[in-house]
Design a protein around this motif. Structure first.
Motif, short mmCIF file in Angstrom:
data_model
loop_
_atom_site.label_atom_id
_atom_site.label_comp_id
_atom_site.label_asym_id
_atom_site.label_seq_id
_atom_site.Cartn_x
_atom_site.Cartn_y
_atom_site.Cartn_z
N SER A 76 0.79 -1.18 0.18
CA SER A 76 -0.04 0.09 -0.07
C SER A 76 1.02 1.33 0.02
O SER A 76 2.14 1.33 0.57
N PHE A 77 0.37 2.09 -0.53
CA PHE A 77 1.05 3.66 -0.43
C PHE A 77 0.38 4.70 0.24
O PHE A 77 -0.86 4.90 0.13
N HIS A 78 1.12 5.45 0.89
CA HIS A 78 0.56 6.66 1.61
C HIS A 78 1.53 7.98 1.42
O HIS A 78 2.70 7.74 1.08
N SER A 79 1.28 9.07 1.69
CA SER A 79 2.14 10.07 1.92
C SER A 79 1.82 11.00 3.15
O SER A 79 1.03 11.03 3.85
N PHE A 80 3.38 11.59 3.44
CA PHE A 80 3.21 12.46 4.68
C PHE A 80 3.38 13.82 4.24
O PHE A 80 4.14 14.11 3.50
N VAL A 81 2.51 14.62 4.76
CA VAL A 81 2.56 16.00 4.53
C VAL A 81 2.62 16.83 5.69
O VAL A 81 1.95 16.52 6.73
N ARG A 82 3.35 17.74 5.77
CA ARG A 82 3.43 18.73 7.00
C ARG A 82 2.62 19.69 6.77
O ARG A 82 2.53 20.56 5.67
N GLU A 83 1.76 20.32 7.82
CA GLU A 83 0.84 21.36 7.57
C GLU A 83 0.96 22.25 8.51
O GLU A 83 1.27 22.03 9.84
N LYS A 84 0.75 23.46 8.50
CA LYS A 84 0.49 24.77 9.53
C LYS A 84 -0.80 25.16 9.26
O LYS A 84 -1.12 25.59 8.23
N ARG A 85 -1.48 25.08 10.49
CA ARG A 85 -2.85 25.34 10.81
C ARG A 85 -2.79 27.14 10.48
O ARG A 85 -2.21 27.77 11.28
N ILE A 86 -3.87 27.39 9.81
CA ILE A 86 -3.84 29.09 9.56
C ILE A 86 -5.26 29.25 10.49
O ILE A 86 -5.17 30.17 11.42
N ASP A 87 -6.23 28.53 10.45
CA ASP A 87 -7.52 28.85 11.45
C ASP A 87 -8.03 27.46 11.37
O ASP A 87 -7.35 26.29 11.23
N ASP A 88 -9.36 27.22 12.03
CA ASP A 88 -9.98 26.12 12.48
C ASP A 88 -10.53 25.30 11.21
O ASP A 88 -10.29 24.37 11.27
N ASN A 89 -10.67 26.20 10.02
CA ASN A 89 -10.84 25.38 8.91
C ASN A 89 -9.77 25.37 7.86
O ASN A 89 -10.04 24.60 6.92
N ASN A 90 -8.74 25.77 7.88
CA ASN A 90 -7.66 25.90 6.89
C ASN A 90 -6.38 25.62 7.30
O ASN A 90 -6.19 26.02 8.40
N SER A 91 -5.59 25.05 6.56
CA SER A 91 -4.16 24.95 6.77
C SER A 91 -3.29 24.98 5.70
O SER A 91 -3.75 24.88 4.26
N GLU A 92 -2.20 25.27 5.88
CA GLU A 92 -1.08 25.48 4.71
C GLU A 92 -0.30 24.29 4.52
O GLU A 92 0.52 23.95 5.84
N GLN A 93 0.31 23.65 3.35
CA GLN A 93 1.18 22.72 3.14
C GLN A 93 2.73 23.41 3.45
O GLN A 93 2.95 24.42 2.70
N ARG A 148 2.64 20.36 12.19
CA ARG A 148 1.70 19.02 12.29
C ARG A 148 2.09 17.99 11.05
O ARG A 148 2.34 18.71 9.93
N VAL A 149 2.28 16.88 11.25
CA VAL A 149 2.61 16.04 10.19
C VAL A 149 1.24 15.07 10.02
O VAL A 149 0.80 14.33 10.97
N VAL A 150 0.56 15.05 8.94
CA VAL A 150 -0.64 14.26 8.57
C VAL A 150 -0.15 13.20 7.53
O VAL A 150 0.78 13.26 6.68
N SER A 151 -0.87 12.15 7.40
CA SER A 151 -0.53 11.22 6.43
C SER A 151 -2.08 10.69 5.62
O SER A 151 -2.97 11.02 6.12
N TYR A 152 -1.91 10.71 4.25
CA TYR A 152 -3.18 10.28 3.49
C TYR A 152 -2.65 8.84 2.62
O TYR A 152 -1.55 8.79 2.52
N ALA A 153 -3.52 8.27 2.66
CA ALA A 153 -3.47 6.87 1.69
C ALA A 153 -3.62 7.02 0.25
O ALA A 153 -4.58 8.14 -0.03
N TYR A 154 -3.18 6.16 -0.64
CA TYR A 154 -3.26 6.40 -2.01
C TYR A 154 -4.09 5.04 -2.35
O TYR A 154 -3.87 4.40 -2.02
#
Length: 312
Positions: A12-29, A152-158
């Motif tokens: 299976s493949f996944h990706s790690f992405v680092r995100e900076k939270r801008i507000d409660d609903n938005n974040s920036e990679q 914050r580091v989040v992961s996504y499934a491919y």
């Protein structure tokens, strides 16, 4: 003595992405940098081989939320390959060779993984499975601990989509099912478990190709319930077998894709990430050969990840 049935090695493949939270609903990679990836690889390369003779090591594994990582090697400046051990514990079971294995023990199954630093700053990871066994959850937690803690580091499934198999030429469909009794009565009632395979009759069998393409392949990537219904409807329409949607356990399609025969796992058996077959034929003690697994995982990484994300 009948030949043992090997569990298929998949990835299976996944990706790690680092995100900076801008507000409660938005974040920036925030893309990972080459230095971040180099530090990540340094952590992996410095992991010691697991020594189960050491009591402290055994106790740590029993209580840890992480998967031991070992035997890592740098493939190139963007790719690293290694092995991790997925722990299984919590219940006893009988073993034909050693007798009862107590619930306090921990069984470690080895699996391979591959990580790739993409040009857009994501880090993709391929995690091997063997049949239904794997350990992405603990591997994910382990790899995440090696990243900087500034964001914050989040992961996504491919997961493949129908477009991944545009032009595929289906040759065979395999369906596993488990039919339970329709009614609960005072009489003994038995369910039925089985499997069926249907194939195209010849290269000119256009009905088979059209039916499978439109009914199954076109629904890849959609919710499991949608695909199960499509499989059930297709079987009923062709008077092959009457199955309820909930009877269907999994479905695979053998097809020719880009000139190569490929097994497409249409229903992911409850797992979100697609498991791509490695096509391994060399096994050692029931596990895929390391070098063959490395080559197969690197090839899948290139064809299923890099070619789709960087070469557009």
């Amino acid at each position: 003595m009948a030949e043992k049935k090997r569990e298929e090695a998949t990835c299976s493949f996944h990706s790690f992405v680092r995100e900076k939270r801008i507000d409660d609903n938005n974040s920036e990679q925030i893309p990972f940098t080459a230095d971040d990836f180099a530090s990540f690889c340094d952590h992996l390369m410095s992991q010691p081989e697991v020594d189960l003779r050491d009591e402290q090591t055994r106790n740590r594994i029993k209580t840890s939320l992480y998967a031991p990582v070992e035997h890592c090697e740098i493939i190139d400046d963007r790719t690293i390959f290694g092995r991790f051990r997925a722990p299984y514990t919590g219940h006893s079971y009988e073993n034909t060779d050693v007798g009862e294995v107590p619930e306090s023990s921990v069984s470690l199954r080895p699996f391979f993984f591959i990580a790739y630093f993409a040009e857009d700053g994501k880090i993709y990871v391929g995690s091997q499975y063997l049949g239904t066994f794997g350990g992405w959850g603990k591997l994910e937690r382990t790899l995440r601990s090696f990243f900087p803690k500034d964001h914050r580091v989040v992961s996504y499934a491919y997961r493949h989509s129908a477009s991944s198999y545009a032009g595929a030429k289906p040759k065979e469909v395999r369906v596993n099912f488990s039919r339970r009794p329709r009614e609960i009565t005072g009489k003994a009632a038995f369910g039925q478990r089985g499997a069926m395979t249907f194939k195209q009759m010849s290269n000119e069998d256009s009905t088979f190709k059209i039916t499978v393409t439109e009914s199954i392949l076109a629904n890849i990537g959609k919710p499991t319930a949608v695909i199960k219904k499509a499989v059930s409807d297709m079987l009923s329409d062709n008077e092959m077998l009457s199955l309820r949607q909930e009877d269907i356990e999994d479905c695979t399609v053998v097809a020719t894709v880009d000139g190569k025969t490929t097994t497409i796992n249409v229903i992911e058996s409850g797992h979100f990430a697609t498991r791509f077959p490695l096509g391994i034929v060399d096994y050692i003690k029931g596990h895929p050969d390391k070098n063959k697994a490395k080559a197969a995982m690197a090839a899948l990484l290139d064809s299923q990840i890099i070619s789709r994300s960087e070469r557009v």
